[in-house]
Write a protein that holds these residues in place. Structure first.
Motif, PDB file in Angstrom:
ATOM      1  N   VAL A  95      25.175 117.515 -79.168  1.00 22.53           N
ATOM      2  CA  VAL A  95      23.898 118.235 -79.295  1.00 22.53           C
ATOM      3  C   VAL A  95      23.144 117.718 -80.521  1.00 22.53           C
ATOM      4  O   VAL A  95      21.939 117.480 -80.468  1.00 22.53           O
ATOM      5  N   GLY A  96      23.867 117.511 -81.624  1.00 19.61           N
ATOM      6  CA  GLY A  96      23.237 116.992 -82.832  1.00 19.61           C
ATOM      7  C   GLY A  96      22.563 115.652 -82.577  1.00 19.61           C
ATOM      8  O   GLY A  96      21.409 115.434 -82.955  1.00 19.61           O
ATOM      9  N   HIS A  97      23.261 114.740 -81.897  1.00 18.50           N
ATOM     10  CA  HIS A  97      22.684 113.432 -81.576  1.00 18.50           C
ATOM     11  C   HIS A  97      21.422 113.570 -80.744  1.00 18.50           C
ATOM     12  O   HIS A  97      20.419 112.909 -80.991  1.00 18.50           O
ATOM     13  N   GLU A  98      21.493 114.411 -79.730  1.00 21.64           N
ATOM     14  CA  GLU A  98      20.329 114.560 -78.844  1.00 21.64           C
ATOM     15  C   GLU A  98      19.145 115.152 -79.600  1.00 21.64           C
ATOM     16  O   GLU A  98      17.997 114.784 -79.353  1.00 21.64           O
ATOM     17  N   CYS A  99      19.415 116.062 -80.520  1.00 20.82           N
ATOM     18  CA  CYS A  99      18.333 116.642 -81.318  1.00 20.82           C
ATOM     19  C   CYS A  99      17.668 115.570 -82.173  1.00 20.82           C
ATOM     20  O   CYS A  99      16.440 115.495 -82.268  1.00 20.82           O
ATOM     21  N   VAL A 100      18.489 114.704 -82.791  1.00 21.38           N
ATOM     22  CA  VAL A 100      17.946 113.628 -83.621  1.00 21.38           C
ATOM     23  C   VAL A 100      17.082 112.696 -82.766  1.00 21.38           C
ATOM     24  O   VAL A 100      16.001 112.270 -83.165  1.00 21.38           O
ATOM     25  N   ARG A 101      17.550 112.405 -81.551  1.00 25.56           N
ATOM     26  CA  ARG A 101      16.755 111.561 -80.642  1.00 25.56           C
ATOM     27  C   ARG A 101      15.384 112.157 -80.394  1.00 25.56           C
ATOM     28  O   ARG A 101      14.374 111.480 -80.456  1.00 25.56           O
ATOM     29  N   VAL A 102      15.362 113.430 -80.080  1.00 27.28           N
ATOM     30  CA  VAL A 102      14.094 114.085 -79.771  1.00 27.28           C
ATOM     31  C   VAL A 102      13.164 114.028 -80.977  1.00 27.28           C
ATOM     32  O   VAL A 102      11.993 113.660 -80.868  1.00 27.28           O
ATOM     33  N   LEU A 103      13.713 114.339 -82.151  1.00 24.03           N
ATOM     34  CA  LEU A 103      12.871 114.362 -83.351  1.00 24.03           C
ATOM     35  C   LEU A 103      12.341 112.967 -83.676  1.00 24.03           C
ATOM     36  O   LEU A 103      11.169 112.794 -83.987  1.00 24.03           O
ATOM     37  N   ARG A 104      13.214 111.959 -83.560  1.00 27.23           N
ATOM     38  CA  ARG A 104      12.759 110.605 -83.890  1.00 27.23           C
ATOM     39  C   ARG A 104      11.749 110.107 -82.882  1.00 27.23           C
ATOM     40  O   ARG A 104      10.789 109.432 -83.239  1.00 27.23           O
ATOM     41  N   ALA A 105      11.955 110.402 -81.616  1.00 30.04           N
ATOM     42  CA  ALA A 105      10.998 109.962 -80.601  1.00 30.04           C
ATOM     43  C   ALA A 105       9.641 110.604 -80.860  1.00 30.04           C
ATOM     44  O   ALA A 105       8.612 109.963 -80.739  1.00 30.04           O
ATOM     45  N   ARG A 106       9.638 111.830 -81.258  1.00 30.77           N
ATOM     46  CA  ARG A 106       8.378 112.534 -81.566  1.00 30.77           C
ATOM     47  C   ARG A 106       7.648 111.831 -82.708  1.00 30.77           C
ATOM     48  O   ARG A 106       6.449 111.667 -82.681  1.00 30.77           O
ATOM     49  N   HIS A 107       8.431 111.445 -83.726  1.00 26.14           N
ATOM     50  CA  HIS A 107       7.785 110.810 -84.874  1.00 26.14           C
ATOM     51  C   HIS A 107       7.161 109.488 -84.494  1.00 26.14           C
ATOM     52  O   HIS A 107       6.158 109.091 -85.024  1.00 26.14           O
ATOM     53  N   ARG A 108       7.788 108.799 -83.569  1.00 26.91           N
ATOM     54  CA  ARG A 108       7.263 107.517 -83.144  1.00 26.91           C
ATOM     55  C   ARG A 108       5.916 107.635 -82.459  1.00 26.91           C
ATOM     56  O   ARG A 108       5.085 106.772 -82.584  1.00 26.91           O
ATOM     57  N   VAL A 109       5.765 108.664 -81.685  1.00 31.41           N
ATOM     58  CA  VAL A 109       4.562 108.729 -80.870  1.00 31.41           C
ATOM     59  C   VAL A 109       3.478 109.588 -81.504  1.00 31.41           C
ATOM     60  O   VAL A 109       2.386 109.667 -80.995  1.00 31.41           O
ATOM     61  N   THR A 110       3.762 110.213 -82.634  1.00 28.83           N
ATOM     62  CA  THR A 110       2.731 111.001 -83.305  1.00 28.83           C
ATOM     63  C   THR A 110       2.035 110.112 -84.332  1.00 28.83           C
ATOM     64  O   THR A 110       2.689 109.499 -85.167  1.00 28.83           O
ATOM     65  N   THR A 111       0.717 110.022 -84.258  1.00 25.01           N
ATOM     66  CA  THR A 111       0.023 109.237 -85.268  1.00 25.01           C
ATOM     67  C   THR A 111      -0.376 110.167 -86.397  1.00 25.01           C
ATOM     68  O   THR A 111      -0.966 111.214 -86.185  1.00 25.01           O
ATOM     69  N   VAL A 112       0.017 109.785 -87.601  1.00 24.24           N
ATOM     70  CA  VAL A 112      -0.340 110.595 -88.756  1.00 24.24           C
ATOM     71  C   VAL A 112      -0.976 109.707 -89.815  1.00 24.24           C
ATOM     72  O   VAL A 112      -0.686 108.515 -89.898  1.00 24.24           O
ATOM     73  N   ASP A 113      -1.857 110.281 -90.577  1.00 27.47           N
ATOM     74  CA  ASP A 113      -2.458 109.553 -91.679  1.00 27.47           C
ATOM     75  C   ASP A 113      -1.617 109.805 -92.928  1.00 27.47           C
ATOM     76  O   ASP A 113      -1.547 110.929 -93.417  1.00 27.47           O
ATOM     77  N   PRO A 114      -0.954 108.755 -93.431  1.00 26.84           N
ATOM     78  CA  PRO A 114      -0.033 108.957 -94.558  1.00 26.84           C
ATOM     79  C   PRO A 114      -0.756 109.460 -95.808  1.00 26.84           C
ATOM     80  O   PRO A 114      -0.145 110.070 -96.672  1.00 26.84           O
ATOM     81  N   GLN A 115      -2.080 109.168 -95.896  1.00 30.66           N
ATOM     82  CA  GLN A 115      -2.820 109.610 -97.081  1.00 30.66           C
ATOM     83  C   GLN A 115      -2.982 111.133 -97.102  1.00 30.66           C
ATOM     84  O   GLN A 115      -2.952 111.754 -98.152  1.00 30.66           O
ATOM     85  N   THR A 116      -3.189 111.679 -95.922  1.00 33.08           N
ATOM     86  CA  THR A 116      -3.567 113.084 -95.892  1.00 33.08           C
ATOM     87  C   THR A 116      -2.483 113.982 -95.315  1.00 33.08           C
ATOM     88  O   THR A 116      -2.535 115.197 -95.481  1.00 33.08           O
ATOM     89  N   ASP A 117      -1.532 113.376 -94.606  1.00 35.15           N
ATOM     90  CA  ASP A 117      -0.588 114.225 -93.888  1.00 35.15           C
ATOM     91  C   ASP A 117       0.742 114.331 -94.614  1.00 35.15           C
ATOM     92  O   ASP A 117       1.485 113.359 -94.728  1.00 35.15           O
ATOM     93  N   GLY A 118       1.017 115.489 -95.112  1.00 34.65           N
ATOM     94  CA  GLY A 118       2.228 115.705 -95.877  1.00 34.65           C
ATOM     95  C   GLY A 118       3.488 115.638 -95.034  1.00 34.65           C
ATOM     96  O   GLY A 118       4.581 115.542 -95.554  1.00 34.65           O
ATOM     97  N   ARG A 119       3.307 115.636 -93.696  1.00 34.36           N
ATOM     98  CA  ARG A 119       4.482 115.620 -92.834  1.00 34.36           C
ATOM     99  C   ARG A 119       5.296 114.354 -92.997  1.00 34.36           C
ATOM    100  O   ARG A 119       6.475 114.312 -92.728  1.00 34.36           O
TER     101      ARG A 119
END
Lengths: 213, 159
Positions: A95-119
């Motif tokens: 379950v831990g592995h699958e959760c990490v997969r989901v979170l990392r995949a989300r980060h890949r496809v979300t575009t964020v502006d590093p200047q303004t986005d604290g995420r």
């Protein structure tokens, strides 16, 4: 009442009630093709699965998908699970592995502006939020309790759930629903809790505690 | 500091908190789906294990390249299948190559079939994938009527 003839250690021809079986026996029965044993495993370990997806802050929708992926993997993996007792550990890791997969995949496809986005700072740890020691201990305790709870018989689990119900359920109603005489509820509760305390996961946790104190 | 779990009251309180941490609003649905997953058990099937997943690779994680494709490799003693997901396309290659039929399997859905070329390569695009973008899936590789299944995996949907 679900009955399954046990191929392994049961006397020949004797049927055992599924809900009374230990996890390791359920794993063997499910691997040998028993759907009833599989259903019972899912019933017992679903709280552990969702406790871990909650730890990773997954949305309910993602948590449901992770759960299904993990159970599908377990169906395939059952014959290779050499140590049936190790199932709770296998579930937690997978379950831990699958959760990490989901979170990392989300980060890949979300575009964020590093200047303004604290995420970004948070994202770069890939879901590993800074957890306090207290929070980590709490999560460890939850996992151990849920793994131990899964080792109880269905009757014991049902009783404890009724005793923990909110709003509270009266002993008379508990007796009605479980068939346990009112006078036997106290002793049955004590036995169930003792069995929970002695389950491998919880015994390990309480043992560590002892050494620390 | 652990709460006192040696007393029955303390243990019950700790259990209540643990059970609350494992709640899910669609628990019954999740349980029913998971129980149905048993129908995917095939005792005689040959399984190819996931041996590499870029999403779990520490190196690629620290690079944090937003457009990196996701790469997965499944393997057993006789076959290897590499899957790469770029945008809305799944590109794959089976080793050793040959007359291979690939089936993408998703619970509750019609399986999707694609034939690999002479190099063992195949691709599936979004239009043919449709709902495959969500939920667990696995690949079935059929060669000379011999079937291998990959481990189940999950393609998180684009937000």
């Amino acid at each position: 009442m679900l009955l399954v003839p046990l191929a392994s250690n049961a006397p020949e021809g004797r049927a055992v009630e599924i809900s009374e079986l230990a996890t390791a026996e359920l794993v063997l029965a499910a691997a040998a093709g028993s759907r009833a044993a599989w259903d019972e495993l899912v019933e017992r370990f679903t709280p552990l699965v969702f406790s871990i997806t909650a730890r990773y802050r997954l949305s309910y929708a993602d948590a449901a998908d992770v759960s299904q992926t993990v159970w599908l993997q377990l169906v395939q993996h059952l014959p290779q699970l050499r140590e049936p007792k190790a199932l709770p550990g296998w579930i937690a890791t997978t379950v831990g592995h699958e959760c990490v997969r989901v979170l990392r995949a989300r980060h890949r496809v979300t575009t964020v502006d590093p200047q303004t986005d604290g995420r970004l700072q948070e994202d770069s740890r890939d879901g590993a939020w800074p957890e306090s020691d207290e929070e980590l201990l709490r999560q460890e305790r939850h996992a151990a309790l849920l793994a131990g709870f899964a080792e109880l018989s269905q009757r014991q689990r049902e009783l404890l759930l009724l005793l923990l119900a909110d709003p509270p359920v009266s002993y008379i109603e508990i007796s009605d629903r479980t068939g346990i005489p009112v006078g036997a509820i106290g002793p049955t509760r004590a036995r169930a809790l003792e069995r929970l305390r002695r389950s491998p996961a919880l015994a390990a946790l309480l043992g560590t505690d002892l050494i620390e104190s | 500091m652990q709460p006192e779990m040696r007393t029955d009251e303390g243990l019950l309180a700790a259990l209540k908190e643990a059970l609350a941490s494992g709640e899910h609003p669609q628990r019954d649905l999740a349980v029913a789906n998971a129980q149905d997953a048993f129908s995917f058990q095939r005792l005689d099937e040959e399984l190819a294990q996931l041996v590499y997943d870029s999403l779990l690779d520490a190196d690629s994680a620290t690079r944090r390249a937003g457009e990196d494709p996701r790469v997965m490799v499944f393997e057993n003693d006789t076959i290897s299948i590499e899957i790469e997901i770029v945008g809305d396309t799944i590109v794959g290659q089976v080793v050793p190559p040959g007359e291979v039929m690939i089936t993408v399997e998703v619970p509750e859905q019609e399986p999707f079939h694609v034939r690999a070329d002479e190099l063992g390569c195949f691709s599936v695009t979004a239009s043919s994938l449709g709902a495959l973008r969500r939920g667990p899936l696995r690949f079935q590789i059929e060669r000379n009527q011999h079937k291998t299944f990959t481990q189940w995996t999950y393609l998180p949907p684009a937000p």
